[in-house]
Write an enzyme that holds these catalytic residues in place. Structure first.
Site, PDB file in Angstrom:
ATOM      1  N   LYS A 112       0.835  -1.216   0.000  1.00 35.87           N
ATOM      2  CA  LYS A 112       0.000   0.000   0.000  1.00 35.87           C
ATOM      3  C   LYS A 112       0.864   1.259   0.000  1.00 35.87           C
ATOM      4  O   LYS A 112       0.528   2.255  -0.639  1.00 35.87           O
ATOM      5  CB  LYS A 112      -0.936   0.016   1.221  1.00 35.87           C
ATOM      6  CG  LYS A 112      -2.044  -1.023   1.163  1.00 35.87           C
ATOM      7  CD  LYS A 112      -3.300  -0.460   0.522  1.00 35.87           C
ATOM      8  CE  LYS A 112      -4.411  -1.466   0.378  1.00 35.87           C
ATOM      9  NZ  LYS A 112      -5.092  -1.800   1.617  1.00 35.87           N
ATOM     10  N   LYS A 192      -2.260  -9.970  -9.520  1.00 33.78           N
ATOM     11  CA  LYS A 192      -3.528 -10.376  -8.921  1.00 33.78           C
ATOM     12  C   LYS A 192      -4.641  -9.515  -9.516  1.00 33.78           C
ATOM     13  O   LYS A 192      -4.431  -8.331  -9.744  1.00 33.78           O
ATOM     14  CB  LYS A 192      -3.423 -10.127  -7.407  1.00 33.78           C
ATOM     15  CG  LYS A 192      -4.577 -10.617  -6.597  1.00 33.78           C
ATOM     16  CD  LYS A 192      -4.486 -10.115  -5.161  1.00 33.78           C
ATOM     17  CE  LYS A 192      -5.006  -8.700  -5.033  1.00 33.78           C
ATOM     18  NZ  LYS A 192      -5.282  -8.247  -3.663  1.00 33.78           N
ATOM     19  N   LYS A 195      -9.063  -4.271  -8.043  1.00 32.56           N
ATOM     20  CA  LYS A 195      -9.787  -3.047  -8.405  1.00 32.56           C
ATOM     21  C   LYS A 195      -8.830  -1.907  -8.725  1.00 32.56           C
ATOM     22  O   LYS A 195      -9.130  -1.041  -9.522  1.00 32.56           O
ATOM     23  CB  LYS A 195     -10.685  -2.612  -7.235  1.00 32.56           C
ATOM     24  CG  LYS A 195     -11.899  -3.476  -7.008  1.00 32.56           C
ATOM     25  CD  LYS A 195     -12.532  -3.160  -5.646  1.00 32.56           C
ATOM     26  CE  LYS A 195     -12.703  -4.416  -4.822  1.00 32.56           C
ATOM     27  NZ  LYS A 195     -13.030  -4.199  -3.416  1.00 32.56           N
TER      28      LYS A 195
END
Ligand code: TYM
Length: 326
Positions: A112, A192, A195
């Site tokens: 992140k 992966k 979104k």
């Protein structure tokens, strides 16, 4: 009485087939044996920048996807995390027994930070603690999730053990439950499905979009021509066949790929048929549901009302254990 467990999805965009195969499909299968709580975790979604005006719509969209995919409010509790304040209350208490070093080693935090270098906020760092609170509040013994959530489950067990040994046995140590679709790659065949990357098949994509996206999806990159033999073990289309197609079709495609008797496009056509069959009814139900937002909001309101007493009972125990009852 059926036991509870909690699992959830962030309302950070439309749900995709990774969410469906990794999480929701297992949830549907477990709603007879358990009384699960399926959360739309809006406080988790606040850890990255977002437009407040969009949040309501995103929550409705996620709830419509849950219902359209087959979650039944008669069997499961569908709720929004921020409607049950005990989630953040427990997170605070867990914060006080969580070493910062333990959180900084969680790989999802490092990812992140890489993705949001200009917004490394406390919420991002603390994300796994709130997730542990979601899970422990309902004394979950199992948590059906995709593979990317395993480090968070390891952390949750850690924090449960830390709490129990400091304050007495309150929490179960939950185990992750992974499905065969626990790690769905995106259409790029490398990352992966996510979104935040533009590599998704969404649960409400049209038949044409599904067909177009899969037709151009990456296969074995070394197979340049129809007459070249390919390697199905490194082809992401074969990975998707594994979860969507019959064993005969999988064999036909894998053998045909190895000896160049089937082209990628024909192999993809078989997959497209199955994906369209899966997504179409979900998309259609979702469209119907979104035309009745008040009905969705009623379901979420009722879900919060059912979740709250369970959460409050755990919090009463927690408060007693940590010494803040008088
Ligand atoms: P989120 O919103 O990223 O994803 C929701 C669920 O979908 C799974 N998933 C996938 N599974 C397979 N392949 C993929 N490509 C894929 N992408 C997503 C995720 O593993 C997850 O199960 N931290 C959680 C939300 C959360 C939560 C919780 C989950 C908050 N509190 C408590 C379980 C229990 C998350 O970010 O999910």
């Amino acid at each position: 009485m059926r036991k509870h467990f909690f699992s959830g999805i962030q309302p950070s965009g439309r749900l995709h087939i990774g969410n469906y195969l990794g999480a929701i499909k297992q949830w549907i299968a477990l709603q007879d044996e358990y009384e699960p709580i399926f959360g739309i975790v809006d406080y988790h979604a606040m850890t990255v920048r977002y437009d407040p005006a969009e949040m309501r719509g995103r929550v409705l969209d996620a709830a419509a996807s849950y219902l359209a995919a087959g979650l039944e409010p008669e069997k499961s509790i569908l709720m929004v995390q921020s409607d049950v304040p005990e989630h953040t209350e427990l997170a605070w208490i867990l914060n006080c027994i969580t070493p910062m070093g333990r959180l900084s080693r969680i790989p999802t935090f490092k990812d992140k930070v890489r993705q949001n270098p200009d917004n490394v906020n406390m919420g991002l760092f603390d994300y796994p603690v709130l997730m542990a609170a979601d899970i422990l509040l309902y004394k979950s013994e199992i948590v059906p999730v995709g593979e990317d959530q395993v480090p968070h489950l390891e952390f949750t067990r850690d924090v449960a053990e830390r709490f129990n040994s400091a304050f007495g046995e309150v929490f179960a140590e939950p185990a992750e439950v992974l499905s065969p679709g626990a790690r769905i790659l995106g259409l790029d065949g490398v990352n992966k499905m996510s979104k935040s990357l533009d590599n998704c098949l969404y649960l409400d994509d049209s038949d044409d979009e599904i067909s177009r996206k899969l037709s151009t999806a990456v296969t074995d990159p070394a197979r340049k021509r129809r007459t070249d033999p390919g390697d199905p073990t490194i082809c992401n289309i074969m990975n998707l066949h594994d979860v969507f197609s019959t064993s005969e079709e999988r064999e036909q495609c894998a053998d045909g790929c190895r000896n160049a008797t089937i082209g990628c496009l024909d192999c993809k056509k078989i997959l497209i048929g199955h994906v369209v069959e899966t997504i179409r009814p979900i998309r259609e139900r979702k469209t119907d549901l979104l035309a009745r937002p008040d009905d969705i909001l009623d379901i979420l309101r009722e879900g919060a009302a059912r979740a709250r007493p369970i959460a409050q009972a755990t919090m009463a125990e927690v408060r007693r254990a940590v010494g803040v009852t008088r």
